[in-house]
Design a protein around this motif. Structure first.
Motif, mmCIF file in Angstrom:
data_model
loop_
_atom_site.group_PDB
_atom_site.id
_atom_site.type_symbol
_atom_site.label_atom_id
_atom_site.label_comp_id
_atom_site.label_asym_id
_atom_site.label_seq_id
_atom_site.Cartn_x
_atom_site.Cartn_y
_atom_site.Cartn_z
ATOM 1 N N ASN A 124 60.667 -32.951 18.467
ATOM 2 C CA ASN A 124 62.067 -32.797 18.051
ATOM 3 C C ASN A 124 62.903 -32.110 19.119
ATOM 4 O O ASN A 124 63.763 -31.271 18.832
ATOM 5 C CB ASN A 124 62.148 -32.015 16.736
ATOM 6 N N GLY A 125 62.623 -32.427 20.374
ATOM 7 C CA GLY A 125 63.393 -31.885 21.478
ATOM 8 C C GLY A 125 62.975 -30.515 21.948
ATOM 9 O O GLY A 125 63.569 -29.983 22.886
ATOM 10 N N VAL A 126 61.935 -29.919 21.348
ATOM 11 C CA VAL A 126 61.466 -28.580 21.711
ATOM 12 C C VAL A 126 60.125 -28.709 22.428
ATOM 13 O O VAL A 126 59.252 -29.461 21.986
ATOM 14 C CB VAL A 126 61.333 -27.685 20.466
ATOM 15 N N ARG A 127 59.954 -27.958 23.496
ATOM 16 C CA ARG A 127 58.739 -28.029 24.313
ATOM 17 C C ARG A 127 57.493 -27.786 23.476
ATOM 18 O O ARG A 127 57.373 -26.790 22.764
ATOM 19 C CB ARG A 127 58.812 -27.010 25.452
ATOM 20 N N ALA A 128 56.529 -28.709 23.558
ATOM 21 C CA ALA A 128 55.248 -28.551 22.877
ATOM 22 C C ALA A 128 54.299 -27.738 23.745
ATOM 23 O O ALA A 128 54.444 -27.678 24.964
ATOM 24 C CB ALA A 128 54.642 -29.919 22.567
ATOM 25 N N HIS A 129 53.314 -27.110 23.120
ATOM 26 C CA HIS A 129 52.344 -26.311 23.873
ATOM 27 C C HIS A 129 51.194 -27.188 24.345
ATOM 28 O O HIS A 129 50.838 -28.180 23.718
ATOM 29 C CB HIS A 129 51.816 -25.158 23.014
ATOM 30 N N THR A 130 50.589 -26.808 25.447
ATOM 31 C CA THR A 130 49.467 -27.563 25.990
ATOM 32 C C THR A 130 48.175 -27.171 25.276
ATOM 33 O O THR A 130 48.113 -26.199 24.528
ATOM 34 C CB THR A 130 49.296 -27.311 27.498
ATOM 35 N N SER A 131 47.153 -27.941 25.547
ATOM 36 C CA SER A 131 45.818 -27.603 25.065
ATOM 37 C C SER A 131 45.263 -26.447 25.887
ATOM 38 O O SER A 131 45.644 -26.248 27.046
ATOM 39 C CB SER A 131 44.896 -28.824 25.178
ATOM 40 N N ALA A 132 44.344 -25.695 25.295
ATOM 41 C CA ALA A 132 43.672 -24.628 26.046
ATOM 42 C C ALA A 132 42.675 -25.182 27.043
ATOM 43 O O ALA A 132 42.266 -24.472 27.967
ATOM 44 C CB ALA A 132 42.967 -23.683 25.061
ATOM 45 N N LEU A 133 42.293 -26.458 26.880
ATOM 46 C CA LEU A 133 41.252 -27.035 27.722
ATOM 47 C C LEU A 133 41.761 -27.332 29.126
ATOM 48 O O LEU A 133 42.828 -27.924 29.300
ATOM 49 C CB LEU A 133 40.715 -28.322 27.097
ATOM 50 N N LEU A 134 40.979 -26.951 30.106
ATOM 51 C CA LEU A 134 41.211 -27.352 31.489
ATOM 52 C C LEU A 134 40.152 -28.380 31.850
ATOM 53 O O LEU A 134 38.950 -28.111 31.752
ATOM 54 C CB LEU A 134 41.111 -26.140 32.423
ATOM 55 N N ASN A 135 40.593 -29.547 32.267
ATOM 56 C CA ASN A 135 39.663 -30.629 32.600
ATOM 57 C C ASN A 135 39.109 -30.397 34.006
ATOM 58 O O ASN A 135 39.770 -30.663 34.999
ATOM 59 C CB ASN A 135 40.398 -31.965 32.520
ATOM 60 N N VAL A 136 37.891 -29.888 34.083
ATOM 61 C CA VAL A 136 37.298 -29.594 35.386
ATOM 62 C C VAL A 136 36.203 -30.588 35.752
ATOM 63 O O VAL A 136 35.495 -30.399 36.734
ATOM 64 C CB VAL A 136 36.728 -28.158 35.424
ATOM 65 N N ASN A 137 36.040 -31.635 34.962
ATOM 66 C CA ASN A 137 34.990 -32.608 35.237
ATOM 67 C C ASN A 137 35.549 -33.829 35.958
ATOM 68 O O ASN A 137 36.704 -33.852 36.364
ATOM 69 C CB ASN A 137 34.290 -32.993 33.936
#
Length: 831
Positions: A124-137
């Motif tokens: 709805n036009g508001v920034r969503a939060h990212t996942s905590a996961l960092l893809n290191v593979n």
């Protein structure tokens, strides 16, 4: 071959375009809303992404915007938002990776082949939060921490807007490739419920043989309800439950008799439930409205690691599996269980003050991932080992508050829309340690202990106390956005945004846009902008290490922050933001029920962030010793230093016609032709040995494998053609998706050993029937003709063994997965 395929696609598109356009010019008709692409001028066609001027339609915008209705998302076999987007929008890909740890469960999407974290996601036009996961593979999107699109149930959505243009000057960090805006359903009454069931019914043909699989059984139940709040407010609540069994597409394992499939290479086992709410209520007759939305999702996902074979000989010896043979006589396949809890809550107030439209909002988002390793063991404990382990947690949270104002003012014979605002954002990232048995070595083992035994839980060792972090940062930003129509037919835009981050400092970005409508049926448009992406907290502070035995001493190796003592000793520096320059130019044609847009683009990136290669060897050990670090012998870290140029063309042709005798036909052909070239990469590190004068080592920081992943890890050509037909109680959706070849790079540096997906076309078909007024039935098949990517061969053209264990059957870089035909049925009820 590739050029001929591209030419055939282009000719087909041109033919589709020309005939209806000529007809539209001769017999103009009022546009009607389409299921996949709303017609210009209808309420469903008005966009809010990429413009702050009210009433702008997708065909009137200065930048290309795709508008996907709820119906287009629902007329598929999947309810995953990421997969639904990829099936419709050619510039979006949603790879179904496997055997890459947490990324099996938290899969990222890409736009225009760029990194998943270079696309901004809004709700709805508001920034969503990212996942905590960092893809290191080693999957597509390595090194990124992106928004998990599948945390939002599709039943909660009214539409999705995809802005295919750089927009950092308008929205801030991450909007390099574009913006995906998820717009929630708004309803004061009515409701609906849907139950679907499907499974894969497929013939699997791998390098060592063939078999038939019936798996991946999926049950989805969803519902939504609109509720009136007084005489003028609304509350819409939505919920979804999903239960999906795993799939298995590995090859036959020849390492032990009997030869059979021992891996579980495929989709994870998933059970999740999601809830969302969206509400708005005017405050009397003041002209102000209070609003809010938010949701919660709980997901349990279990994927499989590499199988461990006990009792192997020669190259198949696995000392850890042999040490656990009393528990698993035939070996075992560790399972990686990821529990995801995702929360979003937003509230705001909007209205008019002294002629200015004002919007004040506050949003909080949080994603917590809890890891467990099941069906496993810590080999250093032997028969006394546990078989399940708590591995620790990753948590990311974000608080955003913003104030936006806008007003339309006269400008000569035209108007100018003036908008501006400020935003404050606070982010946090945490790593929590697992239980000791998930990462340690049995303290009762003799020293030196057998160096062949791996520490911690096999498959996914837990986070150690030395990995624990709890970090935060904040930033403030302000923007100004002008969009003017000084004369009839001309639209000019300008935007500027400045940001200050507490960790790396300041950044300023701008955007200019223009559009001229020569006639109601033709317009030219173009933009030029600069953009940026701040290094994520995950990239700056993620730490994951494993304890190994070296010369009788327990040491650590793994991923370290670039500013940690280990990172600095190996050459790490504070991460800088990625920066981009975007250019685009396009044409829009429309008439009657037909519209066509062709947009060319160029995105130049510098200071891109990537994960280095693992640095190891005697010189590295001496460098660390010289820095008083004796518990670590090898490591990798994130670094800047990549430059790339992305060039491409997006083509979208759409035609809708309706007749009383044949019903309504909706045709869409869309294509993305994309090319990425890395123009600069980090040079190999020349490391002098401080303890042995005159001795040095040259170690690669960014190997060929990473270059090929950037340049060829997503299809350079993707074309999607859709026909949607409805007549009285019947409806049919047919879709064909062509994917160009994707390269999964070898780890040894030889192009002959790369694995290719090949060029393939996937066909989807769905038929619907309205039994009674409020009851609809649907049956369909995704990948109707059971098409797979090219299987992984046993050996390459130069004789290198590619498939000795049978772990994988197909390239996990495949943009359309490797599960085969999915057959489903759906029952929908509305009220």
């Amino acid at each position: 071959m590739r050029s001929r395929s591209t030419l055939a696609v282009a000719v087909s598109t041109f033919a589709l375009v020309q005939i209806p356009f000529a007809a539209a010019q001769e017999t103009p008709a009022s546009p009607v809303t389409a299921s996949d692409a709303p017609a210009a001028g209808t309420p469903d066609d008005v966009v809010v992404t990429g413009t702050r001027t009210a009433g702008r339609s997708r065909l009137d915008s200065t930048s290309p915007v795709d508008v996907l209705s709820a119906a287009s998302l629902q007329h598929q076999g999947t309810t995953e938002v990421g997969a639904s987007l990829a099936a419709i929008v050619p510039s979006i890909d949603f790879p179904r990776s496997s055997a890459v740890d947490g990324t099996d469960s938290i899969r990222p999407a890409t736009l225009r082949g760029l990194s998943p974290d270079q696309t901004l996601v809004l709700i709805n036009g508001v920034r969503a939060h990212t996942s905590a996961l960092l893809n290191v593979n080693g999957s597509v999107g390595r090194g990124s921490a992106a928004v998990d699109l599948n945390t939002i149930p599709s039943v909660a959505l009214d539409r999705i807007e995809v802005l295919r243009d750089g927009a950092s000057a308008q929205y801030g960090s991450d909007a390099i490739a574009g913006v995906v805006n998820l717009r929630l359903r708004e309803a004061r009454s009515g409701g609906g419920a849907t139950v679907s069931y499907g499974q894969y019914i497929t013939d699997v043909n791998t390098a060592r043989g063939s078999r038939t699989e019936h798996d991946g059984e999926t049950v989805t139940a969803s519902a939504w309800q609109g509720v009136s709040l007084g005489s003028d407010g609304f509350l819409t609540v939505s919920g979804e439950y999903l239960n999906r069994n795993p799939t298995s597409r590995g090859d036959f394992d020849p390492r032990k008799t009997p030869i059979r499939v021992r891996s579980r290479f495929g989709d994870p086992d998933v059970e999740q439930y999601s809830f969302y709410a969206n509400a708005g209520k005017p405050i009397g007759d003041s002209g102000w409205e209070v609003y809010g939305f938010g949701g919660y999702q709980h997901r349990d996902s279990t994927s499989a690691a590499t199988p461990r074979i006990a009792g192997g000989t020669g190259n198949n010896v696995n000392a850890s599996a042999d040490a656990l043979a009393s528990i698993y006589p035939d070996g075992f396949t560790p399972l990686i269980a990821v529990e995801s809890e995702d929360l979003t809550a937003t509230g705001g107030l909007r209205g008019e003050l002294s002629g200015w439209k004002v919007d004040l909002n506050v949003s909080y988002g949080r994603n917590k991932l809890t890891f467990n390793t099941l069906n496993s063991g810590n080999a250093t404990y032997g028969a006394a080992s546990k078989t399940s382990f708590y591995d620790g947690t990753l948590t990311y949270d974000q608080l955003v508050s913003g104030l936006d104002v806008s007003r339309e003012l006269p400008l000569g014979s035209g108007t100018v829309n003036l908008a501006g605002g400020v935003e404050y954002r606070r982010e946090g990232f945490q790593i929590g340690a697992g239980e000791p048995a998930s990462y340690d070595r049995n303290p009762s083992l003799p020293v030196p202990a057998p160096s062949t035994l791996g520490s911690g839980a096999q498959g996914f060792p837990g986070f150690q106390p030395s990995n624990v972090v709890n970090v935060h940062r904040s930033n403030v930003s302000g923007y100004l956005d002008l969009e003017a129509k000084p004369v009839e037919g001309l639209t000019l835009g300008a935007a500027a945004r400045g940001e200050h981050y507490s960790d790396f400092g300041d950044t300023l970005n701008g955007k200019l846009s223009a559009r001229y409508d020569f006639a109601p049926w033709i317009a030219l448009r173009g933009t030029v902008s600069t953009g940026f992406r701040a290094p994520s907290l995950q990239q700056q502070y993620f730490t994951s290490t494993a304890s190994v035995l070296s010369n009788g001493n327990i040491v650590e190796t793994g991923t370290f922050p670039s500013v940690s003592p280990v990172g600095v000793a190996l050459g790490g520096k504070p991460l800088r933001p990625e920066k981009a320059t975007n250019l685009s130019a396009g044409v829009v044609l429309r008439g009657g029920g037909f519209d066509l847009s062709v947009d060319a683009y160029q995105i130049k990136l510098r200071d891109q962030i990537a994960l280095s290669e693992n640095l190891s060897g005697p010189v590295v050990v001496d460098v660390l010793k010289n820095a008083q670090i004796t518990s670590v012998t090898a490591g990798r870290f994130f670094l800047n230093g990549i430059r790339s140029t992305t060039k491409g063309i997006d083509v979208v042709a759409h035609y809708r016609t309706r007749s009383d005798g044949a019903g309504t036909f909706d045709f869409t052909v869309a294509g993305n032709f994309n090319d990425i070239k890395l123009t600069k990469t980090p040079a190999p590190a020349v490391i002098a040995d401080p303890l042995v004068p005159g001795t040095s080592a040259t170690l690669p920081l960014f190997a060929r494998q990473r270059i090929i992943s950037f340049e060829q890890g997503t299809p350079r050509t993707k074309v999607v053609g859709t026909i949607d037909w409805s007549f009285e109680k019947l409806g049919v959706t047919a879709r064909a998706s062509y994917y160009g070849d994707v390269t999964q790079p070898s780890s040894n540096g030889f192009a002959e050993d790369d694995i290719h997906t090949g060029r393939h076309t996937i066909f989807d078909l769905e038929a619907r029937y309205q039994v009674i007024t409020n009851l609809n039935l649907a049956v369909g098949a995704n990948n109707l003709f059971d098409t797979y990517p090219d299987y992984v061969k046993l050996t390459s053209s130069r004789g290198t063994t590619l498939n000795s264990t049978g772990l994988v059957g197909f390239p996990y870089y495949s943009p359309f997965g490797f599960n085969g035909r999915y057959v489903y049925g759906r029952v929908s009820l509305t009220w």
